[in-house]
Design a protein around this motif. Structure first.
Motif, PDB file in Angstrom:
ATOM      1  N   SER A 253       4.461  12.894   2.463  1.00 19.21           N
ATOM      2  CA  SER A 253       3.529  13.139   3.297  1.00 19.21           C
ATOM      3  C   SER A 253       2.244  12.104   2.630  1.00 19.21           C
ATOM      4  O   SER A 253       1.939  12.275   1.408  1.00 19.21           O
ATOM      5  N   ALA A 254       1.519  11.323   3.463  1.00 14.44           N
ATOM      6  CA  ALA A 254       0.627  10.499   2.633  1.00 14.44           C
ATOM      7  C   ALA A 254      -0.477  10.075   3.919  1.00 14.44           C
ATOM      8  O   ALA A 254      -0.198   9.989   5.067  1.00 14.44           O
ATOM      9  N   LEU A 255      -1.846   9.774   3.255  1.00 12.62           N
ATOM     10  CA  LEU A 255      -2.645   9.109   3.956  1.00 12.62           C
ATOM     11  C   LEU A 255      -2.644   7.768   3.778  1.00 12.62           C
ATOM     12  O   LEU A 255      -2.673   7.299   2.481  1.00 12.62           O
ATOM     13  N   ALA A 256      -2.315   6.896   5.030  1.00 16.20           N
ATOM     14  CA  ALA A 256      -2.255   5.587   4.711  1.00 16.20           C
ATOM     15  C   ALA A 256      -3.235   4.702   5.179  1.00 16.20           C
ATOM     16  O   ALA A 256      -3.868   4.877   6.166  1.00 16.20           O
ATOM     17  N   ARG A 257      -3.714   3.653   4.367  1.00 14.91           N
ATOM     18  CA  ARG A 257      -4.827   2.956   4.689  1.00 14.91           C
ATOM     19  C   ARG A 257      -4.296   1.518   4.601  1.00 14.91           C
ATOM     20  O   ARG A 257      -3.021   0.947   4.389  1.00 14.91           O
ATOM     21  N   GLY A 258      -5.132   0.423   4.856  1.00 13.75           N
ATOM     22  CA  GLY A 258      -4.669  -0.824   4.858  1.00 13.75           C
ATOM     23  C   GLY A 258      -3.897  -1.345   6.229  1.00 13.75           C
ATOM     24  O   GLY A 258      -4.271  -0.762   7.193  1.00 13.75           O
ATOM     25  N   ILE A 259      -2.713  -1.883   6.239  1.00 14.76           N
ATOM     26  CA  ILE A 259      -1.953  -2.010   7.159  1.00 14.76           C
ATOM     27  C   ILE A 259      -0.917  -0.944   7.367  1.00 14.76           C
ATOM     28  O   ILE A 259      -0.011  -0.978   8.124  1.00 14.76           O
ATOM     29  N   GLY A 260      -1.114  -0.041   6.604  1.00 15.12           N
ATOM     30  CA  GLY A 260      -0.285   1.220   6.378  1.00 15.12           C
ATOM     31  C   GLY A 260       0.577   1.233   5.119  1.00 15.12           C
ATOM     32  O   GLY A 260       1.374   2.135   4.819  1.00 15.12           O
ATOM     33  N   GLU A 261       0.252   0.266   4.236  1.00 10.73           N
ATOM     34  CA  GLU A 261       1.058   0.390   2.883  1.00 10.73           C
ATOM     35  C   GLU A 261       0.413   0.902   1.727  1.00 10.73           C
ATOM     36  O   GLU A 261       0.839   1.131   0.983  1.00 10.73           O
ATOM     37  N   GLN A 262      -1.166   1.124   1.833  1.00 13.62           N
ATOM     38  CA  GLN A 262      -1.800   2.016   0.873  1.00 13.62           C
ATOM     39  C   GLN A 262      -1.837   3.457   1.011  1.00 13.62           C
ATOM     40  O   GLN A 262      -2.365   3.970   1.945  1.00 13.62           O
TER      41      GLN A 262
END
Length: 284
Positions: A150-159
């Motif tokens: 589980s993750a918080l994603a940033r950028g276009i979803g890759e960070q």
């Protein structure tokens, strides 16, 4: 585990929220979204061959060359060849249950599971970061499935920033419409100016910025959200069409699913912080 065969669950994901904070010059959108996995998904089967051929059991309506499973296998094989490594062929088949165009990541999960499975069967020569780099060219959601937490994603979803999300039971409903991600993200009415999350992002107001537009374009999605709202707060995942609501226990979720109108499809699943693909591979 037999070194020549492998079967793995390719899990569904939920976007517990999805904020769009901008649009890049290349057309991609800047996102902030919270991913978690479900203990429900497609099952992929891999059997090594004595030759170098890659075969994929036919899926209705999808040419082999367009299938993300096949494309992932070819991409990984080509990367191994660039490294001077030989690979055997493989037969791949799938027990498909995740809806296409449902926003639960079926295609991306299948692609990531293929990368992880074949990297294991072919000798584990690439790291998770290297596999994720290959995977992002197949789809922006592939890296989250490769990394498997589980993750918080940033950028276009890759960070990705791994996080622990409280595990609970979900009713997930598919209103039997197919939604084009490209249509949603290119639509002029899509909200693209959400403020970025504060450091204490857990306390912020969360939503899915795609939801108002999708409800306007697809009335069945709005009807689904309203139906679920009778039992618990409801939200759409990704660009839809699947909608979900959370419950404290399995029985409460099952009770709601039993009331589901026959025109829709749905399932009950438990959320997981660690992907069952990784559990199946005994990865940390």
């Amino acid at each position: 585990m037999n070194c020549d065969t492998l079967s793995l669950l390719a899990p569904a994901k939920l976007n517990l929220f999805l904020h769009i904070t901008g649009r890049r010059d290349d057309g991609y959108h800047e996102l902030e979204t919270l991913f978690t996995f479900l203990d429900y998904g497609d099952t992929l089967h891999f059997t090594l061959r004595d030759d170098a051929q890659i075969t994929l059991a036919q899926m209705d309506g999808i040419a082999k060359e367009d299938n993300l499973i096949y494309r992932a296998a070819i991409k990984l094989k080509e990367r191994y060849q660039e490294l001077g490594l030989t690979t055997s062929g493989v037969n791949i088949s799938i027990d498909k249950c995740l809806p296409m165009g449902g926003g639960v990541g079926g295609g991306s999960s299948d692609a990531a599971t293929t990368l992880l499975a074949l990297n294991t069967l072919w000798g584990q020569h690439l790291t998770a970061d290297e596999l994720a780099k290959l995977g992002v060219s197949l789809g922006a959601d592939v890296p989250i499935f490769v990394h498997g937490h589980s993750a918080l994603a940033r950028g276009i979803g890759e960070q990705l920033t791994p996080v622990e999300v409280p595990e609970c039971w979900y009713v997930v409903v598919h209103p039997q419409v197919h939604i084009s991600t490209a249509k949603v993200f290119t639509h002029p009415e899509l909200k693209r100016d959400s403020e970025k999350l504060p450091p204490k992002w857990q306390q912020a107001q969360h939503r899915n910025d795609c939801e108002p537009l999708v409800k306007k374009l697809y009335s069945e999605v709005e009807k689904t959200l309203q139906w679920l709202l009778k039992y618990a707060p409801s939200r759409m995942t990704g660009t839809g069409a699947c909608c979900f609501a959370a419950f404290d226990n399995e029985q409460a979720a099952q009770d709601v699913l039993e009331k589901l109108p026959s025109k829709w499809q749905g399932f009950v699943a438990k959320s997981l912080n660690k992907s069952p693909t990784h559990t199946g591979l005994d990865l940390v």
